[in-house]
Scaffold this motif. Structure first.
Motif, PDB file in Angstrom:
ATOM      1  N   SER A   1       8.053   5.869   5.239  1.00 27.06           N
ATOM      2  CA  SER A   1       7.581   5.781   4.447  1.00 27.06           C
ATOM      3  C   SER A   1       8.008   7.547   3.836  1.00 27.06           C
ATOM      4  CB  SER A   1       5.938   5.975   4.715  1.00 27.06           C
ATOM      5  OG  SER A   1       5.577   7.561   5.424  1.00 27.06           O
TER       6      SER A   1
ATOM      7  N   THR B   1       7.939  -1.609   1.258  1.00 30.71           N
ATOM      8  CA  THR B   1       6.995  -1.980   2.298  1.00 30.71           C
ATOM      9  C   THR B   1       7.918  -1.308   3.318  1.00 30.71           C
ATOM     10  OG1 THR B   1       6.002  -3.833   1.880  1.00 30.71           O
ATOM     11  CG2 THR B   1       6.228  -4.046   3.690  1.00 30.71           C
ATOM     12  N   PRO B   2       8.002  -0.230   3.987  1.00 28.93           N
ATOM     13  CA  PRO B   2       8.814   0.589   4.957  1.00 28.93           C
ATOM     14  C   PRO B   2       8.842  -0.063   5.855  1.00 28.93           C
ATOM     15  CG  PRO B   2       7.147   2.117   4.111  1.00 28.93           C
ATOM     16  CD  PRO B   2       6.519   0.990   3.327  1.00 28.93           C
TER      17      PRO B   2
ATOM     18  N   GLU C   1       1.850   4.931  10.831  1.00 30.22           N
ATOM     19  CA  GLU C   1       2.473   6.306  11.359  1.00 30.22           C
ATOM     20  C   GLU C   1       1.832   7.313  11.378  1.00 30.22           C
ATOM     21  OE1 GLU C   1       6.920   5.532   8.463  1.00 30.22           O
ATOM     22  OE2 GLU C   1       4.842   5.856   7.131  1.00 30.22           O
TER      23      GLU C   1
ATOM     24  N   GLY D   1       3.519  -0.317   4.767  1.00 31.82           N
ATOM     25  CA  GLY D   1       4.065  -0.115   5.933  1.00 31.82           C
ATOM     26  C   GLY D   1       3.897  -1.073   6.843  1.00 31.82           C
TER      27      GLY D   1
ATOM     28  N   TYR E   1      -1.312   0.552   5.772  1.00 33.87           N
ATOM     29  CA  TYR E   1      -1.108  -0.227   7.047  1.00 33.87           C
ATOM     30  C   TYR E   1      -0.810  -1.434   7.368  1.00 33.87           C
ATOM     31  CZ  TYR E   1       1.272   4.513   7.394  1.00 33.87           C
ATOM     32  OH  TYR E   1       1.703   5.601   7.177  1.00 33.87           O
TER      33      TYR E   1
ATOM     34  N   GLU F   1       9.603   9.087   9.668  1.00 35.06           N
ATOM     35  CA  GLU F   1       9.284   8.006   9.164  1.00 35.06           C
ATOM     36  C   GLU F   1      10.112   7.746   8.276  1.00 35.06           C
ATOM     37  OE1 GLU F   1       6.385  10.387  12.159  1.00 35.06           O
ATOM     38  OE2 GLU F   1       7.567  10.875   9.881  1.00 35.06           O
TER      39      GLU F   1
END
Length: 643
Positions: free
Chosen positions: A340, A625-626, A367, A363, A386, A338
């Motif tokens: 994150s 922010t992934p 996830e 995110g 998210y 993932e």
């Protein structure tokens, strides 16, 4: 001075003080005439600190009080389990001029604990000692010690054995006509990496008196010196002369395998197995070489089955461990993919980031909910949100399941079960591991969890305890908390695999629970349940057809979803399917292709990786922010047109 050096210095100081305390008690006992009590404390002193000079002085005082060295030796029974007491025996023999029993006792101590400085005694370094020892006695000592030393000798063991090795070198120089001394010295030199001397001494032994032992040792020396073909020539000539040693056939076969010629090696194993079908080394080695020829996991499973049928074949366990090592799920927990988790690693690696900082991550797309467990284990005051729900919805189970670990409120996931009992959490904490020698070994290791309730085992999947308070636990908590979470989930599911183990598999409660976790919302617990099923199949052949079908079913569903969005558990599921070699080749081929595509995708750096790295700070309420990527095109060729 670094932290490790400071710890080592502190440990040495503590050992010295403890040993001196034992010596003080021993001297009080000598003064009171309680010589047996004194002997025990001197053994304890050398066990604690083999270099303790006061212990050797007090040993002389004990001998004087006992009326001589022979009488003092009677104070140390032969069945005494204390290793320091055996070191005392060696010292007393040496003080009495009984050099050969002194050497025998000392080498037994060195072999039992080669990392410690048992050989740093003055009598062993005496230049006159080689002339006092018979070459036969030295040969026996070298042979006995070499059996207990790894080949090659790791650096941390060399200092402890070096004084004895120096004696052996001097004895070889003093006895140029002794065949077996040269042969045994070659075996010890090989362990030290002195391959030139190992070859020279082995060749000398073979010249003095050609024989089986000399040929075996010469071949080993040549191989260690980087001359495998010369080694093979020596060994094959010896087999032609004396074909009775089937272990040498195995050595020849494995050397062919190590030099990239496993098919040639198999011919030698076929000859050995024709003579002895259940040979404890030839049969396992054949599976290993067939694996080298064919790849896949078919022969690994066969080797595992062989070990289950022959639990006394330790070589099978050794080979299986080596072949499964570093292979996802075969030998260790699969890593998390993932975005994150990648960000978590970056934050933990930042020396300015403290665990008590309040961290917020945002995110782009939902996830696996277990990522929250890892983030909060690394940063207890963290929050993960998210922006979007990907499609197909990863929160929706593949099939209707009655066992729910997570409940969702929008994009927020919370454990759907209460925490486990403290006793259950602690037992899982003690049993959980990141690696194992083979799937069957992980299954066997988890039997300690068989007595826990299913409710506690399910609960620990979403309420994992902290890592153990040891060096590995500190590393996991400080660098890779997600691996610990995954290890806990894996062994909790392996515990479920032992739940009501007397029930027939297809109608069992354990199968129901594990399949519900496998087909539940996309999460790390799918993978953990999948591995528990795989380990069951490796341990019980009657379950294989059913479990293989379950794993393929889940892999196919996740693979189809992966056409339209990332599905980070796909690679892991592919590994699990590939570990089911009894499946039809169509499914194995598909798993292999999907694994390649998923691996290629996750190996590509995210477009904004550099920017994201720069954004990560230790500031309170830092926000990063992934961004996951869409893998749309990579699997279209496997499943057809994307939806």
């Amino acid at each position: 001075m670094d932290e490790r050096a400071e710890r080592d210095e502190r440990d040495e100081r503590d050992e010295r003080l403890e040993a001196e305390g034992e010596v003080a008690v021993a001297r009080l006992a000598i003064g009171s005439g309680d010589l047996g009590h004194a002997a025990k404390h001197l053994g304890n002193a050398l066990t604690t600190d083999p270099r303790c000079p006061d212990a050797y002085e007090a040993l002389s005082e004990l001998a004087a009080a006992a009326g001589g060295h022979a009488a003092a030796l009677e104070l140390f029974p032969e069945d005494e389990p204390c290793i320091g007491s055996i070191a005392c025996v060696a010292q007393l023999h040496a003080a009495a001029g009984q050099w050969e029993p002194a050497l025998s006792a000392l080498t037994s101590v060195i072999g039992a604990d080669p990392e410690r400085p048992w050989a740093e005694v003055a009598w062993l370094a005496d230049p006159a000692l080689p002339g006092r020892l018979s070459p036969d006695a030295v040969t026996r000592a070298v042979a006995g010690l070499s059996r207990n030393l790894p080949d090659p000798l790791p650096p941390q063991l060399r200092d402890g054995v070096q004084p004895f090795y120096a004696l052996v070198r001097a004895c070889v120089a003093a006895r140029p006509e002794h065949t077996l001394l040269h042969a045994m010295a070659s075996a010890l030199a090989r362990r030290f990496g002195d391959t030139a001397d190992a070859v020279t001494w082995a060749e000398r032994a073979q010249q003095l008196e050609p024989g089986h032992t000399q040929a075996v040792i010469l071949g080993s020396a040549l191989n260690a010196a980087g001359r495998p073909d010369d080694a093979l020539a020596v060994w094959e000539a010896e087999i032609a002369r004396d074909p009775s040693d089937l272990h040498l056939y195995v050595d020849v076969a494995e050397l062919y395998g190590k030099t990239g010629r496993p098919a040639e090696g198999l011919a030698w194993l076929d000859r050995a197995l024709a003579a002895e079908p259940d040979h404890p080394k030839a049969a396992p080695a054949a599976f290993a070489l067939r694996h080298a020829v064919d790849g896949g996991t078919k022969h690994l499973l066969a080797l595992s089955d062989h070990l289950r049928a022959h639990p006394d074949h330790n070589y099978a366990a050794h080979l299986l461990n080596g072949l499964c090592d570093n292979e996802p799920w075969l030998g260790h927990v699969h890593h998390a993919l993932e975005a994150s988790v990648n960000v978590l690693h970056q934050m933990l690696a930042n020396p300015e980031t403290a665990r008590d900082h309040e961290i917020e991550l945002l995110g782009s797309a939902l996830e696996a909910p277990s990522t929250r467990l890892a983030l909060r284990m690394g940063f207890p005051r963290s929050k993960l949100d998210y922006q979007a729900l990907p499609s197909p919805d990863p929160r929706v189970p593949q099939y209707r399941v009655d066992t729910a670990l997570w409940e969702f409120e929008g994009l927020d996931a919370r454990p759907a079960v209460a925490p486990p009992s403290p006793e259950a959490a602690e037992l899982v904490r003690q049993v959980a591991a990141l690696s194992w020698s083979a799937p069957g070994a992980a299954y066997d290791h988890a039997v300690r969890l068989a007595g826990l309730s299913a409710e506690d085992l399910l609960a620990v999947c979403v309420h994992p305890p902290l890592p153990r308070e040891d060096e590995q636990g500190a590393y996991l908590l400080g660098r890779q908390p997600e691996m610990w979470v995954r290890a806990v989930q894996t062994f909790a599911c392996l515990g479920l695999a032992h739940h009501r183990a007397d029930e027939p598999w297809l109608d069992s409660r354990r199968r129901t629970l594990l399949t519900h976790l496998l087909f539940g919302p996309e999460d790390w617990t799918n993978e953990a349940a999948g591995f528990a099923l795989l380990a069951t199949a490796w341990s019980d052949p009657t379950t294989r057809d059913d479990i293989g079908a379950l794993l393929v079913d889940r892999m196919m569903a996740v693979g189809k979803a992966w056409q339209d969005r990332d599905a980070t558990i796909l690679a892991s599921l592919c590994h699990l399917v590939l570990a089911c070699p009894w499946l039809q080749p169509t499914f194995l081929d598909l798993a292999d292709k999907m694994l390649s595509a998923a691996t290629e995708f996750h190996a590509q750096p995210a477009p904004d990786a550099a920017d994201r790295q720069a954004e990560i700070t230790a500031a309170l309420k830092s926000r990063t922010t992934p961004h996951p990527r869409k893998p749309r095109s990579l699997l279209t060729r496997l499943f057809g047109r994307s939806r």
